[in-house]
Design a protein around this motif. Structure first.
Motif, short mmCIF file in Angstrom:
data_model
loop_
_atom_site.label_atom_id
_atom_site.label_comp_id
_atom_site.label_asym_id
_atom_site.label_seq_id
_atom_site.Cartn_x
_atom_site.Cartn_y
_atom_site.Cartn_z
N SER A 2 0.75 -1.41 -0.47
CA SER A 2 0.29 -0.30 0.00
C SER A 2 0.99 1.24 -0.30
O SER A 2 1.56 1.44 0.68
CB SER A 2 -0.93 -0.18 1.35
OG SER A 2 -1.65 1.12 1.00
N GLY A 3 0.85 1.75 -0.89
CA GLY A 3 1.48 3.56 -1.24
C GLY A 3 1.33 4.32 -0.05
O GLY A 3 0.00 4.07 0.69
N THR A 4 1.62 5.70 -0.70
CA THR A 4 1.48 6.74 0.59
C THR A 4 0.03 7.28 -0.36
O THR A 4 -0.35 7.93 0.72
CB THR A 4 2.37 7.80 0.04
OG1 THR A 4 2.84 7.93 -1.51
CG2 THR A 4 3.84 7.68 0.65
N ALA A 6 -2.83 5.46 0.10
CA ALA A 6 -3.10 5.06 1.21
C ALA A 6 -4.37 4.75 0.51
O ALA A 6 -5.99 4.57 1.15
CB ALA A 6 -3.13 6.05 2.21
N ASP A 7 -4.71 4.28 -0.69
CA ASP A 7 -5.86 3.54 -1.49
C ASP A 7 -6.08 3.06 -1.07
O ASP A 7 -7.62 2.04 -2.15
CB ASP A 7 -5.62 4.09 -2.85
CG ASP A 7 -4.77 3.92 -3.54
OD1 ASP A 7 -3.65 3.90 -3.04
OD2 ASP A 7 -4.64 2.96 -4.88
N GLY A 8 -5.17 1.78 -0.75
CA GLY A 8 -6.09 0.09 -0.83
C GLY A 8 -4.64 0.03 -0.86
O GLY A 8 -4.05 0.20 -0.91
N ILE A 9 -4.52 -1.42 -0.60
CA ILE A 9 -3.75 -2.57 -0.84
C ILE A 9 -3.59 -3.66 -2.19
O ILE A 9 -4.65 -4.49 -2.53
CB ILE A 9 -3.92 -3.66 0.65
CG1 ILE A 9 -3.48 -3.17 2.09
CG2 ILE A 9 -2.81 -5.19 0.32
CD1 ILE A 9 -4.46 -2.79 2.70
N ASP A 10 -2.65 -3.48 -2.64
CA ASP A 10 -3.19 -4.06 -3.91
C ASP A 10 -1.47 -5.43 -3.25
O ASP A 10 -0.95 -5.50 -2.88
CB ASP A 10 -1.98 -2.76 -4.78
CG ASP A 10 -2.33 -2.41 -5.38
OD1 ASP A 10 -3.27 -2.41 -5.57
OD2 ASP A 10 -1.73 -1.47 -5.45
N ALA A 11 -2.70 -6.37 -4.68
CA ALA A 11 -1.57 -8.42 -3.38
C ALA A 11 -1.19 -8.74 -5.38
O ALA A 11 -2.44 -8.88 -5.94
CB ALA A 11 -2.09 -8.90 -2.70
MG LIG Z 1 -2.11 2.62 -3.95
#
Ligand SMILES: [Mg+2]
Ligand SMILES: Nc1ncnc2c1ncn2[C@@H]1O[C@H](COP(=O)(O)OP(=O)(O)O)[C@@H](O)[C@H]1O
Length: 361
Positions: A2-4, A6-11
């Motif tokens: 999850s990047g800065t 904070a739009d959600g978690i990419d898995a």
């Molecule tokens: Mg992101």
């Protein structure tokens, strides 16, 4: 990952053969709960005083979300936990100040390992910081593994913050990379303020405005842009309070013009960063959510000139949204294999290091 933003978690579930990336078998995007995301953004943007109890609660709340992101991608692909060698978990950055050796990623890896039953590799940045590096960016080694070719290429990742990887040839020694400054962060904050949406979809709001040159010039005076790499930055720096400090009349301008100008700022600083590392780039491959901002892509192409082919990574082996998550799977693979993950020429660390800690299943 999850990047800065904070739009959600990419898995992703990724397959490697030794160092070699084979393919992504499946992927998923898991949103944070709205209230959790709001709390994370407040934390990383405003750096409020909070109790240690609250910090611990946020830490395990993020871990639970990361664990369910892992479970989502497993059930989407029908793959069993036992078939997975390890999770590479970046965690959620809530603070980063590379030059001072400070960084903080939350999302307790012990909890992720316990909930998933999968060995978890995490805390990738601090070893590099301990060696005097910026702890960022860490993706260039993977960009090199994936995209280096017999032509001068750049890989541009546009998350909340933007970072560029320069691949002048195929050799790992030639790789350079650094954070260029804001990616989507300022645009996101501005459009959230005016339209209560998470981001400016396709750059449509900004496309209705005109670049305000005095604002752009004021923002470009920030010394970060002219500073020589290695350098890294965070979303806690490039935020609207930063823009208001440099241009106090910000909120009196037409919101569309401000949006257009913040987009232009990202495009100009990225183009300048790339040109500061030489000219004649044949191809610039764009990844991260900013690859979907059509206004930004149009402006980037114009500023980079007709000789550089600008394209998303989609047609080059891996979709723009999957690159960063796959990079942390690759870094986890490196750690388990006992190999270094950082590039000292990129981060400024005194030597290559095995990154992160291993939390057994
Ligand atoms: Mg992101
Ligand atoms: N269709 C789109 N149009 C414009 N911007 C987009 C679009 N899709 C995603 N984004 C931008 O990408 C961001 C998320 O990108 P991401 O690479 O996940 O960043 P991070 O690594 O900081 O989480 C969003 O906050 C938004 O600004």
């Amino acid at each position: 990952m999850s990047g800065t933003s904070a739009d959600g978690i990419d898995a992703v579930i990724a397959e490697f053969d030794g160092d070699r990336f084979i393919r992504v078998i499946g992927s998923s995007h898991t949103e944070y709960a709205a209230e959790q995301r709001a709390r994370l953004l407040t934390l990383s943007l405003n750096q409020p005083a909070i109790t240690l109890r609250e910090l611990s609660l946020i830490d395990i709340g993020i871990a639970d979300r990361f664990a369910s992101a892992a479970q989502h991608v497993l059930s989407a692909t029908g793959i069993e936990a036992q078939q997975i060698q390890a999770i590479g978990s970046h965690g959620q950055t809530v603070f980063h100040e590379g030059p001072r050796g400070l960084t903080m990623q939350l999302g307790d890896p012990s909890r992720i390992a316990a909930q998933t039953g999968i060995t978890t590799v995490a805390d990738f940045r601090r070893r590099d910081l301990a060696l005097g590096g910026q702890g960022a960016p860490l993706v260039p080694a993977f960009h090199h593994a994936l995209f280096a070719a017999d032509e001068r290429r750049c890989v541009l990742n546009i998350g909340g913050i933007a970072n560029v990887t320069l691949l002048p040839d195929k050799t790992p020694q030639a790789v350079r990379g650094f954070d260029t400054g804001p990616g989507n962060a300022l645009m996101d904050e501005w459009v959230q303020l005016h339209h209560n949406v998470a981001y400016d979809v396709d750059g449509a709001f900004g496309a209705r405005g005109a670049v305000h040159l005095a604002l752009l010039d004021a923002l470009l005076t920030d010394p970060y842009f002219a500073a020589k790499p290695p350098k890294s930055t965070g979303r806690d720096y490039f935020r609207l309070t930063w823009a208001r400090r440099l241009f106090p009349a910000l909120d009196t301008l037409d919101p569309r013009d401000v949006q257009a100008t913040l987009c232009e700022l990202t495009a100009v600083t990225v183009a300048q960063a790339i040109h500061s590392q030489g000219t004649n780039w044949a191809r610039v491959l764009v990844c991260g959510g900013g690859a979907r901002n059509l206004l930004l892509q149009r402006r980037l192409q114009a500023l980079l000139g007709p000789k550089a082919v600008l394209a998303t990574t989609d047609g080059y082996g891996l979709g723009a949204e999957l690159i960063e998550a796959t990079a942390f799977a690759w870094l986890a693979m490196r750690t388990l294999a006992g190999g270094p993950g950082n590039l000292p020429a990129v981060t400024g660390a005194s030597k290559p290091a095995i990154l992160g800690g291993i939390y057994p299943a």
